[in-house]
Motif scaffolding. Sequence first.
Motif, PDB file in Angstrom:
ATOM      1  N   PHE A  44       0.798  -1.227   0.000  1.00 51.37           N
ATOM      2  CA  PHE A  44       0.000   0.000   0.000  1.00 51.37           C
ATOM      3  C   PHE A  44       0.834   1.282   0.000  1.00 51.37           C
ATOM      4  CE2 PHE A  44      -3.065  -3.080   1.802  1.00 51.37           C
ATOM      5  CZ  PHE A  44      -4.122  -2.903   0.923  1.00 51.37           C
ATOM      6  N   SER A  45       2.154   1.195  -0.096  1.00 51.37           N
ATOM      7  CA  SER A  45       2.960   2.409  -0.169  1.00 51.37           C
ATOM      8  C   SER A  45       3.134   2.807  -1.634  1.00 51.37           C
ATOM      9  CB  SER A  45       4.318   2.211   0.515  1.00 51.37           C
ATOM     10  OG  SER A  45       5.067   1.234  -0.161  1.00 51.37           O
ATOM     11  N   GLY A  46       3.359   4.070  -1.873  1.00 54.32           N
ATOM     12  CA  GLY A  46       3.383   4.608  -3.231  1.00 54.32           C
ATOM     13  C   GLY A  46       4.428   3.989  -4.142  1.00 54.32           C
ATOM     14  N   THR A  47       5.673   4.003  -3.736  1.00 56.40           N
ATOM     15  CA  THR A  47       6.740   3.481  -4.588  1.00 56.40           C
ATOM     16  C   THR A  47       6.582   1.985  -4.803  1.00 56.40           C
ATOM     17  OG1 THR A  47       8.245   5.218  -3.855  1.00 56.40           O
ATOM     18  CG2 THR A  47       9.245   3.290  -4.885  1.00 56.40           C
ATOM     19  N   CYS A  48       6.266   1.247  -3.737  1.00 54.91           N
ATOM     20  CA  CYS A  48       6.101  -0.208  -3.855  1.00 54.91           C
ATOM     21  C   CYS A  48       4.938  -0.544  -4.789  1.00 54.91           C
ATOM     22  CB  CYS A  48       5.880  -0.838  -2.486  1.00 54.91           C
ATOM     23  SG  CYS A  48       7.283  -0.643  -1.372  1.00 54.91           S
ATOM     24  N   THR A  49       3.837   0.173  -4.647  1.00 53.16           N
ATOM     25  CA  THR A  49       2.686  -0.066  -5.521  1.00 53.16           C
ATOM     26  C   THR A  49       3.063   0.203  -6.964  1.00 53.16           C
ATOM     27  OG1 THR A  49       1.121   0.446  -3.750  1.00 53.16           O
ATOM     28  CG2 THR A  49       0.300   0.591  -6.016  1.00 53.16           C
ATOM     29  N   GLY A  50       3.767   1.294  -7.208  1.00 55.33           N
ATOM     30  CA  GLY A  50       4.187   1.625  -8.568  1.00 55.33           C
ATOM     31  C   GLY A  50       5.099   0.567  -9.167  1.00 55.33           C
ATOM     32  N   GLU A  51       6.055   0.103  -8.386  1.00 54.49           N
ATOM     33  CA  GLU A  51       6.975  -0.924  -8.884  1.00 54.49           C
ATOM     34  C   GLU A  51       6.247  -2.224  -9.200  1.00 54.49           C
ATOM     35  OE1 GLU A  51      11.456  -0.723  -7.470  1.00 54.49           O
ATOM     36  OE2 GLU A  51      10.096  -1.109  -5.795  1.00 54.49           O
ATOM     37  N   LEU A  52       5.410  -2.678  -8.301  1.00 58.50           N
ATOM     38  CA  LEU A  52       4.724  -3.953  -8.522  1.00 58.50           C
ATOM     39  C   LEU A  52       3.670  -3.848  -9.618  1.00 58.50           C
ATOM     40  CD1 LEU A  52       6.421  -4.760  -6.100  1.00 58.50           C
ATOM     41  CD2 LEU A  52       4.513  -6.169  -5.369  1.00 58.50           C
ATOM     42  N   ARG A  53       3.025  -2.693  -9.761  1.00 55.88           N
ATOM     43  CA  ARG A  53       2.100  -2.502 -10.889  1.00 55.88           C
ATOM     44  C   ARG A  53       2.858  -2.615 -12.203  1.00 55.88           C
ATOM     45  NH1 ARG A  53      -1.446   2.719  -9.009  1.00 55.88           N
ATOM     46  NH2 ARG A  53      -2.893   1.589  -7.639  1.00 55.88           N
ATOM     47  N   GLU A  54       4.050  -2.014 -12.253  1.00 55.16           N
ATOM     48  CA  GLU A  54       4.865  -2.079 -13.467  1.00 55.16           C
ATOM     49  C   GLU A  54       5.243  -3.523 -13.790  1.00 55.16           C
ATOM     50  OE1 GLU A  54       8.174   0.779 -15.261  1.00 55.16           O
ATOM     51  OE2 GLU A  54       8.887  -0.273 -13.458  1.00 55.16           O
ATOM     52  N   LEU A  55       5.615  -4.296 -12.781  1.00 53.81           N
ATOM     53  CA  LEU A  55       5.919  -5.704 -13.013  1.00 53.81           C
ATOM     54  C   LEU A  55       4.686  -6.451 -13.512  1.00 53.81           C
ATOM     55  CD1 LEU A  55       8.195  -6.540  -9.950  1.00 53.81           C
ATOM     56  CD2 LEU A  55       8.899  -6.197 -12.333  1.00 53.81           C
ATOM     57  N   HIS A  56       3.538  -6.175 -12.905  1.00 58.18           N
ATOM     58  CA  HIS A  56       2.290  -6.815 -13.322  1.00 58.18           C
ATOM     59  C   HIS A  56       1.955  -6.474 -14.775  1.00 58.18           C
ATOM     60  CE1 HIS A  56      -1.807  -8.275 -13.322  1.00 58.18           C
ATOM     61  NE2 HIS A  56      -2.222  -7.065 -13.645  1.00 58.18           N
ATOM     62  N   GLU A  57       2.115  -5.211 -15.135  1.00 55.83           N
ATOM     63  CA  GLU A  57       1.806  -4.765 -16.500  1.00 55.83           C
ATOM     64  C   GLU A  57       2.764  -5.361 -17.527  1.00 55.83           C
ATOM     65  OE1 GLU A  57       1.930  -0.539 -15.965  1.00 55.83           O
ATOM     66  OE2 GLU A  57      -0.001  -0.514 -14.904  1.00 55.83           O
ATOM     67  N   ASN A  58       3.908  -5.846 -17.086  1.00 49.57           N
ATOM     68  CA  ASN A  58       4.914  -6.409 -17.985  1.00 49.57           C
ATOM     69  C   ASN A  58       5.224  -7.873 -17.663  1.00 49.57           C
ATOM     70  OD1 ASN A  58       5.990  -3.979 -19.671  1.00 49.57           O
ATOM     71  ND2 ASN A  58       5.695  -3.227 -17.587  1.00 49.57           N
ATOM     72  N   VAL A  59       4.290  -8.536 -16.978  1.00 53.58           N
ATOM     73  CA  VAL A  59       4.522  -9.909 -16.538  1.00 53.58           C
ATOM     74  C   VAL A  59       4.789 -10.848 -17.713  1.00 53.58           C
ATOM     75  CG1 VAL A  59       2.116 -10.707 -16.436  1.00 53.58           C
ATOM     76  CG2 VAL A  59       3.807 -11.604 -14.803  1.00 53.58           C
ATOM     77  N   GLU A  60       4.278 -10.511 -18.887  1.00 52.97           N
ATOM     78  CA  GLU A  60       4.507 -11.373 -20.056  1.00 52.97           C
ATOM     79  C   GLU A  60       5.996 -11.462 -20.425  1.00 52.97           C
ATOM     80  OE1 GLU A  60       3.845  -7.227 -21.444  1.00 52.97           O
ATOM     81  OE2 GLU A  60       2.593  -8.537 -20.237  1.00 52.97           O
ATOM     82  N   ASP A  61       6.774 -10.424 -20.125  1.00 52.45           N
ATOM     83  CA  ASP A  61       8.220 -10.478 -20.374  1.00 52.45           C
ATOM     84  C   ASP A  61       8.864 -11.579 -19.526  1.00 52.45           C
ATOM     85  OD1 ASP A  61       7.861  -8.281 -22.013  1.00 52.45           O
ATOM     86  OD2 ASP A  61       8.729  -6.849 -20.599  1.00 52.45           O
ATOM     87  N   PHE A  62       8.428 -11.674 -18.292  1.00 56.13           N
ATOM     88  CA  PHE A  62       8.972 -12.677 -17.382  1.00 56.13           C
ATOM     89  C   PHE A  62       8.480 -14.075 -17.762  1.00 56.13           C
ATOM     90  CE2 PHE A  62       8.927  -8.608 -15.317  1.00 56.13           C
ATOM     91  CZ  PHE A  62      10.227  -8.508 -14.844  1.00 56.13           C
ATOM     92  N   GLU A  63       7.194 -14.169 -18.082  1.00 58.61           N
ATOM     93  CA  GLU A  63       6.625 -15.454 -18.486  1.00 58.61           C
ATOM     94  C   GLU A  63       7.285 -15.975 -19.754  1.00 58.61           C
ATOM     95  OE1 GLU A  63       2.479 -14.444 -18.690  1.00 58.61           O
ATOM     96  OE2 GLU A  63       2.192 -14.729 -16.530  1.00 58.61           O
ATOM     97  N   ALA A  64       7.536 -15.089 -20.722  1.00 58.49           N
ATOM     98  CA  ALA A  64       8.175 -15.489 -21.974  1.00 58.49           C
ATOM     99  C   ALA A  64       9.592 -16.020 -21.732  1.00 58.49           C
ATOM    100  CB  ALA A  64       8.211 -14.314 -22.953  1.00 58.49           C
ATOM    101  N   ALA A  65      10.247 -15.505 -20.696  1.00 61.78           N
ATOM    102  CA  ALA A  65      11.593 -15.962 -20.344  1.00 61.78           C
ATOM    103  C   ALA A  65      11.557 -17.175 -19.412  1.00 61.78           C
ATOM    104  CB  ALA A  65      12.369 -14.822 -19.690  1.00 61.78           C
TER     105      ALA A  65
END
Length: 154
Positions: A44-65
């Motif tokens: 629920f903190s700002g920076t942590c939420t932003g970082e994890l949202r970014e990972l979620h929005e780009n999860v396909e990069d990780f899945e593809a690897a």
Amino acid sequence: MDGTAPRAGDPAPDLTLPDTHGTPTHLADLRGESVLVVFFPFAFSGTCTGELRELHENVEDFEAAGVRLLAVSTDPVFALKAWHEVEGFGFDLLSDFWPHGAAARAYGIFDESSGHALRGSFLIDADGIVRWSVVRPRGRRRDLEDYRAALAEL
């Protein structure tokens, strides 16, 4: 910071932590697949939420690897479950609440003065060896392009 963080070539410290349903996740049980362990200070903190949202929005990069994402904080399971329900992250959130910060300590990134993990990320190969890591000081977020470069080298 408490200890020395593992670097490329080091064996990854094992961890066993509950997910948002209280089910234990054992890193050793994930041998055979690559894993990115992402420590973050607080739900629920700002920076942590932003970082994890970014990972979620780009999860396909990780899945593809072929990389499984595990996000870890010292928050209790209940807080992580509530945050997961709000954000809908497509990866596991794990609680390092008790014994408080044990996993973060094992990875050398527990901040004793504030009682939480620093922003540390560890890309672990299928054999349990750290292939890439980054640790950021308080208030400094990680860069998605660094993750992508690490994935390209895996």
